[in-house]
Write an enzyme that holds these catalytic residues in place. Structure first.
Site, mmCIF file in Angstrom:
data_model
loop_
_atom_site.group_PDB
_atom_site.id
_atom_site.type_symbol
_atom_site.label_atom_id
_atom_site.label_comp_id
_atom_site.label_asym_id
_atom_site.label_seq_id
_atom_site.Cartn_x
_atom_site.Cartn_y
_atom_site.Cartn_z
ATOM 1 N N ASP A 342 0.943 -1.400 0.112
ATOM 2 C CA ASP A 342 -0.395 -0.076 0.133
ATOM 3 C C ASP A 342 0.872 1.352 -0.636
ATOM 4 O OD1 ASP A 342 -2.315 -1.994 0.197
ATOM 5 O OD2 ASP A 342 -2.832 -1.035 1.760
ATOM 6 N N HIS A 392 -5.744 4.002 -3.963
ATOM 7 C CA HIS A 392 -5.456 3.525 -2.456
ATOM 8 C C HIS A 392 -6.197 4.898 -2.057
ATOM 9 C CE1 HIS A 392 -4.258 2.247 1.162
ATOM 10 N NE2 HIS A 392 -3.886 2.878 1.658
ATOM 11 N N HIS A 396 -5.441 9.454 0.710
ATOM 12 C CA HIS A 396 -5.559 8.611 1.582
ATOM 13 C C HIS A 396 -6.187 9.144 3.116
ATOM 14 C CE1 HIS A 396 -3.481 5.663 5.093
ATOM 15 N NE2 HIS A 396 -2.951 4.804 4.047
ATOM 16 N N HIS A 483 3.385 -2.547 3.453
ATOM 17 C CA HIS A 483 4.055 -1.123 2.528
ATOM 18 C C HIS A 483 5.087 -1.160 1.918
ATOM 19 C CE1 HIS A 483 0.529 -0.681 6.014
ATOM 20 N NE2 HIS A 483 0.033 0.436 5.353
#
Ligand code: NI
Length: 528
Positions: A342, A392, A396, A483
């Protein structure tokens, strides 16, 4: 020599090479091309048998570099106390060799499961070694398909497989040869010039009789119900077994067993052959013994393929595949895990792509639209390497704190940015912080994919704990959250991949877990 002929004659009637004018009448290839026995221009008599030479009965060595070209595959399952393990190997990408080997693996796995009264459902932590090295060796055991690399040189590859029987099905053993594009050339029988098959069988018979006189497991009677059967690329029917199975070394060269002897043959750098004769019933009665068959150059029995392999073994160059890319994985057949990364793309992403590529691992990247704009080349490369791209959001945010139009904007702008960079429109979305509710599900309009394994790598847990969570946590169908914003995560990926392979996992994208059809709404893991 005379005593050998007499012995075979006494055991099983006239020697098989004495019939059909030197051609094996049971060989469809030879029979179809055999001249009538009355034709005076039949094949000239075979040359004298070559001198007996003591040569090592070992398959050609495969270099680590060539082995690394191939990917180990494993389909395994536990049913009560019993286990099933089916192994094969694939060349990169999609090609006929991969398709042939996986179709045979499926057939064997289904038969094994059915014999235990179960439907096929892949599992992990079943087979020692997992999906580590491709086809390390053949280990005869109940309900297994073992495989062994016998050739991975230059533009040729060869894989032996041995399928243990489900009564009353037979043991099957085959060596399959293909070129580096994955085009299947043939099985071990294709190593022999069809017109020289009868002579080759005579040499095989003599080698087996010789082997019987040297230390090693006795070659002998095939246990009832496990008579070997050739499974060639173009299967040829074998005659019915003799009503009473003879014993001793000769059983290996009985007409019904000749097919498998040659189908399973390996050619050595010396130009000699290696065949695998069934051994006498032991603890499990299912072993084989490698028997070298000395071939002198004048015998001229090798086909063009056989000569090609000898030349490739002599040159001893690294296997150079002519296919590329990640191979499709069916997560209903093998146990899959989905690694997800991510918050990128970042400056670490390209290095991670190198690592994944070297390991033939497919992953999923949940990208932030704001970063995609900065690194479009990385996003394009990610897609081109076969990884899945997911949405995504742009920046964020915690989506449940935003009004409807802002939620829609975060998703839509990111879809557009990813599509502009890569040509790919994402089909799944991951909400930042795993923060979503029914309103967000409705607004996003595509599957919201979170995870069932949280490595908490953002908290820098240290390598050992990170690897423990990523390797020890997953079960079949797990989605692992990591990540590619963290150098420590990217550095640990090779160890994580090796650990998951050791447990028997294969790697899929999130969509791949579901065979491409991800269910709508909330998704935390794939089918179990
Ligand atoms: Ni995130």
């Amino acid at each position: 020599m005379a005593s050998v002929v007499l012995a075979l004659t006494a055991c099983s009637g006239p020697p098989f090479w004495a019939d059909g004018g030197g051609l094996d009448p049971l060989d469809p290839v030879a029979a179809s091309t055999a001249p009538p026995t009355s034709t005076p221009t039949a094949e000239p008599p075979p040359p004298p048998l070559p001198a007996r030479v003591d040569r090592k009965a070992v398959a050609p060595a495969i270099s680590d570099a060539s082995r690394a070209v191939l990917q180990s595959r494993l389909a395994a399952m536990k049913v009560g106390d019993a286990s099933i393990a089916v192994r094969w190997a694939t060349l990169p990408g999609e090609n006929p060799l991969n398709a042939l080997l996986v179709s045979r693996a499926r057939a064997a796995a289904d038969a094994f499961a059915a014999s235990l009264g179960a439907a096929w459902a892949p599992g992990v932590d079943v087979a020692p070694g997992g999906t580590g090295a491709p086809c390390p060796r053949i280990e005869p055991a109940p309900r297994t398909v073992g495989c062994e690399l016998v050739l991975a040189h230059g533009d040729l590859v060869g894989v032996r497989t041995l399928t243990e029987p489900v009564e009353p099905e037979p043991v099957t053993r085959t060596a399959i040869y293909a070129d580096a594009a994955g085009t299947v050339i043939g099985d071990g029988a294709a190593l022999i010039d069809p017109s020289r098959r009868a002579y080759a069988l005579m040499l095989v018979a003599r080698a087996i009789v010789d082997a019987e006189k040297t230390p090693g497991p006795p070659i002998g009677k095939v246990p009832p119900g496990s008579r070997p059967t050739a499974t060639s690329a173009a299967p040829t029917p074998l005659p019915e077994p003799a009503p009473t199975a003879p014993t001793g070394p000769f059983v290996a060269v009985l007409p019904e067993n000749r097919g498998v002897l040659l189908a399973d043959a390996v050619v050595l750098a010396s130009g000699d052959l290696l065949v695998h004769a069934p051994t006498a019933p032991g603890a499990d009665g299912r072993g084989t013994r490698a028997v070298p068959v000395v071939i002198d150059a004048e015998a001229d029995i090798l086909s063009d393929l056989g000569e090609r392999i000898v030349a490739a073994l002599d040159a001893d160059t690294v296997l150079t595949p002519q296919t590329a890319g990640l191979t499709a994985v069916d997560c209903g057949f093998v146990a899959c895990v989905a690694l997800t990364f991510d918050d990128g793309p970042t400056g670490l992403t390209d290095g991670l792509l190198d690592t994944l590529g070297a390991a033939n691992v497919r992953a999923t990247f949940y990208l932030q639209g704001g970063y995609v704009e900065n690194r479009p080349a990385t996003v394009l490369r990610t897609a081109q390497l076969g990884h899945e791209l997911g949405n995504h959001t742009w920046a964020h945010p915690a989506l449940t704190t935003l009004p409807d139009p802002d939620v829609v904007d975060q998703i839509a702008r990111t879809q557009a940015a990813i599509a502009a960079a890569s040509g790919v429109v994402p089909t799944t979305m991951r909400p930042p912080y795993g923060d979503y509710d029914d309103r967000i599900v409705a607004l996003v309009g595509m599957p919201l994919v979170t995870w069932d394994i949280d490595t908490k790598d953002w908290a820098d847990p240290g390598r050992a704990l990170l690897v423990e969570r990523a390797v020890g946590g997953p079960e079949r169908g797990s989605i692992v959250l990591m990540h590619d914003t963290h150098e420590s995560t990217v550095a640990a990926v090779p160890e994580i991949i090796a650990g998951l392979r050791g447990r028997g996992f294969d790697f899929a994208s999130v969509s791949g877990l579901f065979g491409g059809a991800v269910p709508g709404g909330r998704v935390t893991h794939g089918p179990r």
